[in-house]
Structures are given as C-alpha cells and as structure tokens.
Design a protein around this motif. Structure first.
Motif, mmCIF file in Angstrom:
data_model
loop_
_atom_site.group_PDB
_atom_site.id
_atom_site.type_symbol
_atom_site.label_atom_id
_atom_site.label_comp_id
_atom_site.label_asym_id
_atom_site.label_seq_id
_atom_site.Cartn_x
_atom_site.Cartn_y
_atom_site.Cartn_z
ATOM 1 N N GLY A 61 -5.145 6.300 13.374
ATOM 2 C CA GLY A 61 -6.014 6.559 12.141
ATOM 3 C C GLY A 61 -6.095 5.153 11.172
ATOM 4 O O GLY A 61 -7.416 4.759 10.867
ATOM 5 N N THR A 62 -5.127 4.396 10.937
ATOM 6 C CA THR A 62 -5.216 3.048 10.524
ATOM 7 C C THR A 62 -6.212 2.191 11.136
ATOM 8 O O THR A 62 -7.097 1.320 10.497
ATOM 9 N N SER A 63 -6.064 2.101 12.275
ATOM 10 C CA SER A 63 -7.004 1.198 13.107
ATOM 11 C C SER A 63 -8.353 1.797 13.074
ATOM 12 O O SER A 63 -9.394 0.776 13.023
ATOM 13 N N GLU A 64 -8.546 3.122 12.928
ATOM 14 C CA GLU A 64 -9.795 3.259 12.908
ATOM 15 C C GLU A 64 -10.660 3.039 11.527
ATOM 16 O O GLU A 64 -11.819 2.650 11.286
ATOM 17 N N PHE A 65 -9.730 3.169 10.675
ATOM 18 C CA PHE A 65 -10.422 2.771 9.198
ATOM 19 C C PHE A 65 -10.761 1.339 8.910
ATOM 20 O O PHE A 65 -11.593 0.839 8.626
ATOM 21 N N THR B 134 13.393 11.510 -2.026
ATOM 22 C CA THR B 134 12.467 10.654 -1.298
ATOM 23 C C THR B 134 11.365 10.256 -2.472
ATOM 24 O O THR B 134 10.181 9.685 -1.896
ATOM 25 N N GLN B 135 11.494 10.199 -3.642
ATOM 26 C CA GLN B 135 10.438 10.019 -4.545
ATOM 27 C C GLN B 135 9.936 8.440 -4.465
ATOM 28 O O GLN B 135 8.555 8.140 -4.480
ATOM 29 N N PHE B 136 10.874 7.647 -4.274
ATOM 30 C CA PHE B 136 10.465 6.090 -4.244
ATOM 31 C C PHE B 136 9.669 5.945 -2.922
ATOM 32 O O PHE B 136 8.866 5.294 -2.928
ATOM 33 N N THR B 137 10.248 6.390 -1.980
ATOM 34 C CA THR B 137 9.505 6.109 -0.509
ATOM 35 C C THR B 137 8.087 6.972 -0.635
ATOM 36 O O THR B 137 7.147 6.094 -0.048
ATOM 37 N N GLU B 138 8.135 8.126 -1.102
ATOM 38 C CA GLU B 138 6.793 8.582 -1.200
ATOM 39 C C GLU B 138 5.845 7.964 -2.062
ATOM 40 O O GLU B 138 4.743 7.844 -1.673
ATOM 41 N N PHE B 139 6.322 7.212 -2.990
ATOM 42 C CA PHE B 139 5.343 6.466 -4.243
ATOM 43 C C PHE B 139 4.946 4.910 -3.154
ATOM 44 O O PHE B 139 3.736 4.719 -3.424
ATOM 45 N N VAL B 140 5.864 4.548 -2.378
ATOM 46 C CA VAL B 140 5.495 3.429 -1.602
ATOM 47 C C VAL B 140 4.382 3.674 -0.532
ATOM 48 O O VAL B 140 3.524 2.864 -0.239
ATOM 49 N N LEU B 141 4.617 4.982 0.231
ATOM 50 C CA LEU B 141 3.843 5.516 0.932
ATOM 51 C C LEU B 141 2.364 5.530 0.472
ATOM 52 O O LEU B 141 1.314 5.479 1.154
ATOM 53 N N PHE B 142 2.392 6.157 -0.875
ATOM 54 C CA PHE B 142 1.011 6.162 -1.687
ATOM 55 C C PHE B 142 0.408 4.989 -1.956
ATOM 56 O O PHE B 142 -0.729 4.795 -1.339
ATOM 57 N N LEU B 143 1.096 3.723 -2.256
ATOM 58 C CA LEU B 143 0.516 2.709 -2.411
ATOM 59 C C LEU B 143 -0.054 2.050 -1.088
ATOM 60 O O LEU B 143 -0.950 1.211 -0.988
ATOM 61 N N MET B 144 0.849 2.325 0.300
ATOM 62 C CA MET B 144 0.511 1.753 1.270
ATOM 63 C C MET B 144 -0.670 2.655 1.757
ATOM 64 O O MET B 144 -1.763 1.776 2.488
ATOM 65 N N ALA B 145 -0.950 3.797 1.508
ATOM 66 C CA ALA B 145 -2.283 4.502 1.737
ATOM 67 C C ALA B 145 -3.465 4.211 0.866
ATOM 68 O O ALA B 145 -4.412 3.881 1.592
ATOM 69 N N ILE B 146 -3.178 3.630 -0.282
ATOM 70 C CA ILE B 146 -4.370 3.332 -1.177
ATOM 71 C C ILE B 146 -4.625 1.695 -0.495
ATOM 72 O O ILE B 146 -5.780 1.387 -0.363
#
Length: 314
Positions: free
Chosen positions: A108-112, A192-204
């Motif tokens: 999915g990342t490669s596609e973007f 998992t809150q910190f990891t979820e926040f980092v994953l959110f930033l990476m998705a952005i």
C-alpha cells in the motif's frame, strides 16, 4: 479460543459471521470480483508490455500500479475466501499474520509513492510537453519505480515490528477478515497509546508525502488546461488525467479513513467496510478506470482481441 494468554501464538479471524447461505453468497461475490481483478490487471500489464503504442512513462507506471493491485488483493482475498468456506473462524499462525500485515502495508505504501509519481508525470506531460521525453526518460522512470517499491517495504518494517512487540493476552480473536493492525492492538494488554500516535504520524507522512505533489501537480494542470483556447484541446488534456485522478480520489479517500486516525483501534465493522474497498473493490475497478476513457488502451485491446481471434481461427 479467547482465554488468557501470555502472548498469543495464533489468531482466529472472525471474517463475516452469518448463515451458511450468506457466507456462500459472499464467497461467490468476492471470488468473482477477485477473478476480474486478476484478469483485468493482468491484461493491462500484458498489453503495456507488448504494444508499442503504449511504450510511454504513463503506461509504464500504470503497469506497475496493476502489479501492485494484483499483489495487494492477493495478500488479503484468498485468506478471506478460505475463511468464508469454513464453518467457524479461520485460524492463522502468528508468523502468517506478521507476513500478511507487512505485505499489506508495504504494498500500500509503495502504491501511494507510485501514485504521487504518476501525478508528477501528468504534470510534466501537460505543463511541459516539449521537455517531457527528456525529463521522463527511461532511466528516470526505472528509478522512480525502484524507489517506490523499496521505500514501501523499508518504511513499514518498524510499524509491523512495533505492533508485534505487544503482548496479546486479552484474546486471540481478530474481528476482521485479515490481520488488521487496529484490531490486533485491541487485543494487547499493554498501553498502546504512544505507538498508536507514532503510527498515526507515520500514516500522515505517507498520505501527505504523496498527496502534496499530487495536489500541486493537478493545480498546475488545471491552470494550464483552462488556458487552452479550444474545447477539444481542453477535453483531450483533461482525459489524460481523469483516470489517474479518479483512482487517486478512491485510493486516498479509503486509506485516509482507515489509517489516518489517532486511535487505530476503531470500530471493527467500519474497518471491514473500508478494508473491503481497498483490497477488493479498488483492484476490481482499476482496469475499468484506466481503460474505459483511454482511446489508446481501447485500441490496443481491440487489436489484441483481433489477433487472438485470428490465431484461433487459423
């Protein structure tokens, strides 16, 4: 299936619970969509490779986009189909779950990344046509594709690693038809809150990193096209971008709602619908989006069918 675990070593995918008739109906529907996706995208790859009229950067990128669509849907759909045939939930090992999640996110990342490059390609074609062949030469196109593939796989190593560092002791039942990261995080006993926040930033970073050049490119494209005096010229210029723009709206829209949210552990039914759009519907629509409004592809398909019929009747 859902007792206390030090950490789950296998998971059970809920899939689509319901009557046997409903599950078989869903199986037939998804099998049809999957088969059409494979055939349609394979046809695009084949005609781009064999037809000289399609030997240009736009179609080169399109063929790689079709490869990605085949792989994305093939990572998810066969597992989903197998689960629909079983009377209960589908059991999947931790290793298979890790591989499926990594491939799904990486592709999915490669596609973007590739979609962003395709937008820039359309910008150069419309806004700087005299230098198009110099800028978008074969070496540049090859490097763009290589970087898109490599970036996608390297970027998702840490998110997948971080996901499976948690202890899954609440349950081992994943309320989805594949190893969904959001539903996996729900099973963790850890914070998992910190990891979820980092994953959110990476998705952005992923979405914005490919969306910004897309928006900028189309802003310049629209501005340039509107300056074309003839209506037929404007129509022709817009038609070269319409397919890519349609795919961008569907792809970015669905992934934005699925991944760009501070809380990854969102409602399971919501995740299922958006995941179906990404893994089943979009790959199914891709061949139609890029062929129905493209005269060159239609001509290449028509000639290919004629050659096949000629060979059959020999």
């Amino acid at each position: 299936m859902s007792g206390n675990y030090s950490s789950a070593t296998e998971f059970y995918l809920v899939g689509f619970p319901g009557s046997r008739h409903l599950r078989y109906s869903l199986f037939a529907t998804f099998l049809f969509l999957y088969s059409v996706s494979l055939m349609g995208n394979s046809v695009i790859i084949t005609i781009v490779c064999v037809d000289k009229r399609l030997q240009s950067p736009m179609y080169f990128f399109l063929s790689h986009l079709s490869v990605l669509e085949i792989l994305i849907t093939s990572v998810i759909v066969p597992v989903m189909l197998w689960g629909l045939l079983l009377p209960g939930m589908l059991r999947i090992s931790l290793r298979v779950c890790v591989v499926q999640l990594f491939l799904n996110l990486s592709l999915g990342t490669s596609e973007f990344s590739l979609l962003g490059a395709m937008a820039v390609d359309r910008y150069v074609a419309v806004c700087n046509p005299l230098r198009y062949n110099i800028i978008m030469n074969s070496q540049t196109c090859n490097w763009v594709v290589i970087v898109s593939w490599v970036f996608g796989f390297f970027f998702e190593i840490w998110p997948v690693y971080a996901t499976f560092q948690f202890t899954f002791c609440k349950s081992n039942v994943v309320n989805n038809f594949f190893c969904d990261r959001g539903q996996l995080l729900k099973l963790s006993c850890d914070n998992t809150q910190f990891t979820e926040f980092v994953l959110f930033l990476m998705a952005i970073v992923i979405i914005a990193g490919s969306l910004i050049p897309t928006v900028v490119s189309y802003t310049y494209i629209i501005s340039t096209v509107l300056k074309i005096p003839s209506a037929s010229g404007r129509r022709k210029a817009f038609s070269t971008c319409a397919s890519h723009f349609t795919f961008v709206v569907i792809g970015y829209g669905s992934c934005f709602f699925l991944y760009v949210k501070p809380k990854q552990t969102q409602a399971a039914e919501y995740n299922k619908i958006v995941s179906l759009l990404i893994s089943v519907v979009t790959p199914f629509l891709n061949p139609f989006i890029f062929t129905l409004r493209n005269d060159k592809v239609i001509e290449a398909l028509r000639d290919g069918v004629k050659r096949c019929c000629h060979l059959i009747h020999k």
